[in-house]
Design an enzyme around this catalytic site. Structure first.
Site, short mmCIF file in Angstrom:
data_model
loop_
_atom_site.label_atom_id
_atom_site.label_comp_id
_atom_site.label_asym_id
_atom_site.label_seq_id
_atom_site.Cartn_x
_atom_site.Cartn_y
_atom_site.Cartn_z
N ASP A 126 32.13 35.28 17.70
CA ASP A 126 32.75 34.01 18.10
C ASP A 126 33.61 34.20 19.35
O ASP A 126 33.62 33.34 20.24
CB ASP A 126 33.63 33.46 16.97
CG ASP A 126 32.80 32.92 15.80
OD1 ASP A 126 33.33 32.86 14.68
OD2 ASP A 126 31.62 32.56 16.02
N ARG A 146 43.38 34.08 15.95
CA ARG A 146 42.05 33.49 15.76
C ARG A 146 41.86 32.19 16.53
O ARG A 146 40.84 31.53 16.39
CB ARG A 146 41.79 33.27 14.27
CG ARG A 146 41.68 34.58 13.51
CD ARG A 146 41.24 34.38 12.06
NE ARG A 146 41.29 35.64 11.34
CZ ARG A 146 40.29 36.52 11.25
NH1 ARG A 146 39.15 36.28 11.85
NH2 ARG A 146 40.43 37.65 10.57
N ASP A 159 32.37 44.60 10.64
CA ASP A 159 31.25 44.11 9.84
C ASP A 159 29.90 44.62 10.34
O ASP A 159 28.91 44.54 9.63
CB ASP A 159 31.23 42.57 9.85
CG ASP A 159 32.57 41.98 9.47
OD1 ASP A 159 32.91 40.90 9.99
OD2 ASP A 159 33.28 42.61 8.66
N LYS A 182 33.45 43.89 19.22
CA LYS A 182 34.21 44.40 18.07
C LYS A 182 33.66 43.84 16.79
O LYS A 182 33.16 42.73 16.76
CB LYS A 182 35.68 43.94 18.24
CG LYS A 182 36.53 44.16 16.99
CD LYS A 182 37.58 43.08 16.81
CE LYS A 182 36.94 41.88 16.10
NZ LYS A 182 37.93 40.95 15.54
N THR A 183 33.67 44.55 15.77
CA THR A 183 33.77 44.09 14.39
C THR A 183 33.41 45.18 13.39
O THR A 183 32.39 45.86 13.53
CB THR A 183 32.96 42.82 14.07
OG1 THR A 183 33.07 42.58 12.66
CG2 THR A 183 31.48 42.96 14.40
N GLY A 189 40.07 39.48 13.58
CA GLY A 189 40.58 40.51 12.68
C GLY A 189 40.60 41.87 13.35
O GLY A 189 39.81 42.15 14.25
#
Lengths: 557, 557
Positions: A178, A147, A207, A204-205, A83
Site C-alpha cells: 500500500d 499508517r 509478511d 518492506k514487510t 507496521g
C-alpha cells in the site's frame, strides 16, 4: 548501573557489524543500466490512464562502472510507513552512507511518525550520530511510523511545500505494498504538477507478500520468520517433552501464508495450514476441522496426545463460506459505519445480523461474541484488522466439538487438551538477522543510485538473494509495472498485486512432499535463536523459501 | 531435503560445544570434603522426626584431590520430573560422562515420563549415541517427564524392586522443589527399609525459586529469563515504533517474581510488578490498578500513549484480598471436589459462590466467567494451575475501567489501547544458553561424585556462579536442611522453602533505584536473542540477578 543506559551488551557488540553489500555497490562508481519495459500483469490501459507521466518506464539494474551520475550534494527525505519490520533502520543507514559517499554536503531528513509527517512538516535531520545509534537495530522508533496515506490534493501540496522548503530532490518511502502504491501515486501527482520531486520506494514487510520475480524478498521477512521459527520450535520441544497439549499457534502474516510456510519448512510442526491451498481446493471450515481431527485421532491411536498446529493469520479470508462473509461485512460496514460506531455494543451485533444477507447473517450469528465484536473493526487502508481475530481459539473450539462427537461413536479414543498462541509482536521488532541487516543496507544504498539517475515512481528491485550478498543484483522497477485494479471500499483502486504462496513453487512443493510424515511422526527441527556470530551456515543463511525458489529458478533456465 | 531430518544447522553446529566445568571437576581426581551441618530454617524437630535416618548430615564440597572414591562400575538411574527447563539434557550428559570417566562399564538408565517410570519400570539404557544426539539441546524429550509423585508404600516398593533389578546404586531426580523433597522422602524410605539405594537431586526450575545461599541458581532460569527478555525487548521496540499500545505481558514463573525481576533488569520496561513487594506493602488490587493508571496518565500528558507492563504469573497470590480468597477456594475444593467435578459448568460457579465465606464469595462472583472456571483447577501437587489465570487480561479490564472514570473527571486525557501477552511455553524449551549448558553439565558431573561418596538425600549445591565457570564451587546439601513444614491440601507436609524475591537483595534494590525513571521515560534495552558464539560478554554472561547478588555477597564479606 545507569538508570537509563539504553545499550545491551548485544547491541553494543552489534554496532560494529558492517553490513555486506553486493559487488556492484561496493565498487564506488555506478551506472544505472536500462533494461526492458515490463507491462503490468493486467488492467494496463486503466493503469496507464491513472499514471500518464510515469507509466511505461524501463526496469533498471545497478552495475559497476562510470555511469557519470551526478556528484552534486543532494537533500533526500525518508519516511517509514506501516507496521515495523526488522532492518528498517539499516535502510536509513544505507541511504545515509550512500549520500555521504556521493557528497558529504548532502542531507537526509527523516519525517516523523509516518507519511503524515511529510505533509505536516514534522521531521528531524538525520545526523551521523543518530545513524550510528541505530545501525543493525530492530524497530522503527528512530523516526517512528504511521499508517496515514497521502491522498488529498491538499496533502500532496503540503508534501510539495515541505520538500521544496528543505531543498529535497527526492522522498524515499519505506513500506509495504500500500505504501509503495501511495509512493507511485505521489510520484505521478508531483510529475503532473510539473514538480521535479522524485519518489522511490523500498520493499518492506515481514509478511513476505510484496515480491515478485524482480523483488525476490521483502525486508524483515527473514528475521521475523526465523524468530517465529525459534518460538514455534521451542513450543514443539515443549509439546514433545510434556506430551500433554496440542498447541494451536497463529502467526502474523496478514493475508498470505509465506511466514507459516517458512516456519513449516524450518521447524516441521505436526500440521501447518496454508490458506492458498485451502482456497484452491475450495475447502470449508468443516473440511479443515475434519482433517485436523483425523490427524489427532491417528496420533492418539499411537499414544501421541500432543502436537503443534500452525495457522496463518489470514486463514479465514481463504475459506469459502468466510470469503463472501467478509465481503458482505465490508460492504455493510461501509454503508453503515457511522450508525454502527455510535451504537452501544449490545445493539451492534443484532444490527449487523439483521442487515447481512442470509448466509452471512447465519454465520455471523453463530460466532462467539468476542469474534463478532472484533470483526467490526478495520484499519485506514480498508483492511480488516485480521490480527485481532482469535482464529486459533475459534479453531480449538471447533476441533474440540468435533472430537467429542467422534469420541461418542468411538472413532477418537485419546485425550485432547489445547493451548492457543499468537506470535506477532514478538517478531516484528527483533534485531535484524545478518541477511536483513545486509539486505536493508543494500536497499538503501541502491535507492540513492536510483535517485541520482533521476528516476521516480520506482521501487528498488533485488535478485539472486539466495546467493551470498556479494552476488546480489540490485536495481529498480517502476511501481506502475506491478499495479492492477482492485475494489477497495467499493471503489476501483490501483494496488500492487499481493504475492500469495505459489502452489506450484519450490517451497510449497517441498512442504507437500513431507507434510504427511510430519503429521504421523514427530519430525521437529530445533531452530534456536537467530545467531549473529558463528559458522556462516548458521548466521548467514537465507530463508529456506529463498533457497528453494532460487533452486527452482536455476533449474528452469 | 529429507522429510524427517531432525537436525537444524544450529543444532548440528552446537553438537560440538564442550561445556565448561569448574576447575575442581576438571582435575580427574576428586574428594568430597565434609563441611558443617546446616539446620533447617525452622520446624527442625518435626523434620528430624520425619527423616530419622537421613537428618543431620553435613554439607559437602567437591574439591580436586584424591578422595579415594570408589572406581567400581556403577549403575545409576535418572529421571526428569515436572515442567521442562533448558539444560536438562546436559545434566544427563554430565552424569553419563562422569560415569564413563569413573568406569566405562557403568550404566545409566533413564526412566520414562517422570517418576511414575521408576516404579512401573519403564526405562531405556542411555547410550553414548543417545547422549550425543541430545547434548546442548533444550526440552526434556530425551526421556520425557511427568508430575507424578512417589508417595505410597506400594510405589516406594516398586522403585526398590526396579532399581535393584537394574543393579542401580542410586537414583538421580532432576526436578524442582517438590521433586527434590520427594527425593528426600524416597531416600529416607529406602534407608528405613535398610536398602542401600541412594537418591540425589539436581536443582531445576526456570522460575528461579529453588535456591538459597548454597544453591545460587536453579538451572533453566538463565535461558528462560534471557529468552523472555528477548521477547519483551522486541515488544518494547514494537511499542515504541507503533506508539499505539500498552502491552500487558504475563511471564511464567509460578509464585516468585524472579523471572519478572530479571526481565526488568535486562529490558527496563515501563512498569514491572513484583509480587513480593505488593505483599510486603499490603497493596490491594485497587492500589496496583491506581498506580498503573497514574503512570499511564502521566505518560499521556507527555504524548506517550504506549508502554510495556510486565506481570509475574503468581501476582494475584500476593494481593491481600486474593490471598485469603485462594485459601478459601482451596479449602472448598478439597471438601467438595467430587461434587463440583460431576456438575455441569453452569451449576459449578453458583455452587462455589454459595459455599465460599462472604468476602471471598463476593470476590468470586465479581470475576468474569472464564476466570471463575479456570480457578477451579489444580495440579497433582495441590497447586493452583496459575499459568491458566489470564491475569493480564483481567488487569487490562480493571485499568480500562479506571481510566474511563478518570477521563470523566478530566484526570486522564490520552488514549488507551492494550494488547495482552503470556510468555511461557516459548521459553521453557529453548536450547540452553552457554551458562545453562555449562551449569547443567557441571551439576550432572558433580552428582556422580556425591553418589561415589555414598551420600543420599542430598541435592547438588553450587556457589560462586557469577564468576567464570572455572571458579564455580560445586558440592552437596542435605535436602532435610532446606525443609520446613507447610499445610498442603489441609495436611502438614515437609517442603523446601520457596525462594522469593528478597526485597533487601541486590537485584530488587537496583530495580527500585531505577524504576521511576523507566516509568517516566522510555529506557528500553534491546537484549536480542541468546547468542552461542561471539564476544564473551555477550555469550557467556550470567543473569543480572546473579551478578548483583554476587556483588552484594562479596561486599558483605
Amino acid at each position: 548501573m545507569s538508570c537509563t543506559s539504553k545499550i545491551s551488551v548485544l547491541q553494543e557488540a552489534r554496532k560494529a557489524y558492517q553490513p555486506k553489500l553486493p559487488g556492484a555497490l561496493k565498487s564506488g562508481k555506478f551506472a544505472v543500466k536500462e533494461l526492458s519495459v515490463v507491462e503490468p500483469p493486467r488492467d494496463a490501459d486503466e493503469i496507464k490512464a491513472l499514471f500518464p507521466n510515469t507509466f511505461g518506464k524501463p526496469m533498471v539494474q545497478i552495475v559497476a562502472g562510470d555511469g557519470k551520475l551526478s556528484t552534486d550534494a543532494m537533500n533526500v527525505g525518508v519516511v517509514l510507513s506501516g507496521g515495523p519490520a526488522p532492518g528498517g533502520h539499516n535502510c536509513i543507514a544505507g541511504l545515509y552512507d550512500a549520500l555521504m559517499a556521493v557528497n558529504p554536503a548532502s542531507k537526509l531528513y527523516g519525517f516523523l511518525s509516518g507519511p503524515k509527517g511529510v505533509f505536516t512538516g514534522k521531521y528531524v535531520e538525520i545526523t551521523a550520530e543518530m545513524v550510528d545509534d541505530y545501525r543493525n537495530t530492530g524497530g522503527f522508533d528512530m523516526i517512528g511510523s504511521g499508517r496515514d496515506k497521502i491522498e488529498t490534493d491538499e496533502q500532496v501540496l503540503g508534501c510539495v511545500k515541505v520538500l521544496k522548503e528543505l531543498g529535497c530532490k527526492a522522498l524515499v518511502i519505506i513500506g509495504g505494498d500500500d505504501s509503495n502504491t501511495n509512493g507511485a501515486v505521489l510520484a505521478e501527482a508531483f510529475a503532473a504538477k510539473g514538480e521535479k520531486l522524485q519518489v522511490i520506494g523500498l520493499p518492506k514487510t515481514i509478511d513476505g507478500d510484496m515480491r515478485n520475480e524482480h523483488i525476490e524478498a521483502s525486508f524483515g521477512f527473514d528475521t521475523a520468520a526465523k524468530t517465529f521459527s525459534q518460538l514455534v520450535s521451542n513450543v514443539c520441544r515443549d509439546s514433545a517433552s510434556a506430551r500433554k497439549y496440542y498447541h494451536f499457534i497463529k502467526l502474523m502474516g496478514r493475508s498470505a501464508s509465506h511466514v507459516a510456510l517458512e516456519v513449516a519448512l524450518q521447524v516441521q510442526p505436526t500440521i501447518t495450514l496454508i490458506s492458498e491451498e485451502i482456497q484452491e481446493r475450495n475447502l470449508s471450515l468443516n473440511d479443515i476441522v475434519n482433517e485436523i481431527c483425523r490427524v489427532i485421532a491417528e496420533r492418539a491411536a499411537k499414544g501421541l496426545n500432543y502436537g503443534v498446529i500452525v495457522i496463518p493469520e489470514g486463514l479465514l479470508q481463504f475459506v469459502n463460506e468466510f470469503k463472501s462473509f467478509f465481503k458482505d461485512l465490508e460492504d455493510l460496514m461501509r454503508q453503515h459505519i457511522d450508525a454502527i460506531e455510535s451504537m452501544p455494543d449490545k445493539d451492534k451485533y443484532p444490527f449487523v445480523t439483521r442487515h447481512l444477507p442470509p448466509t452471512s447473517s447465519a454465520l455471523y450469528a453463530s460466532l462467539p461474541v468476542n469474534l463478532q465484536d472484533v470483526l467490526l473493526r478495520t484499519d485506514s487502508h480498508g483492511n480488516l484488522t485480521v490480527s485481532q481475530l482469535e482464529t486459533e481459539v475459534f479453531l480449538i473450539d471447533c476441533v474440540k466439538k468435533k472430537l467429542d462427537e467422534m469420541a461418542k461413536i468411538g472413532s477418537f479414543q485419546g485425550k485432547f487438551a489445547a493451548q492457543p498462541h499468537f506470535f506477532g509482536y514478538e517478531g516484528r521488532c527483533g534485531q535484524p538477522s545478518n541477511f536483513d541487516a545486509d539486505y536493508c543496507y543494500s536497499l538503501g544504498y541502491a535507492g540513492v543510485q536510483l535517485i541520482r539517475a533521476g528516476l521516480t515512481g520506482y521501487t528498488v528491485s533485488a535478485q539472486n538473494l539466495d546467493a551470498p550478498a556479494d552476488e546480489w543484483v540490485l536495481g529498480g522497477i517502476p511501481v506502475s509495472s506491478m499495479l492492477h485494479i482492485e475494489i477497495r471500499k467499493g471503489q476501483p483502486k490501483p494496488v500492487i498485486e499481493k504475492c500469495l504462496v505459489d502452489l506450484k513453487g519450490g517451497p510449497f512443493q517441498a512442504f507437500v512432499t513431507c507434510r504427511d510424515e510430519w503429521k504421523a511422526v514427530d519430525a521437529y527441527k530445533f531452530v534456536g535463536p537467530v545467531q549473529y556470530w558463528g559458522p556462516a551456515e548458521v548466521c548467514d543463511a537465507p530463508t529456506i523459501t529463498l533457497e528453494l525458489e532460487g533452486k527452482k529458478r536455476k533449474a528452469a533456465k
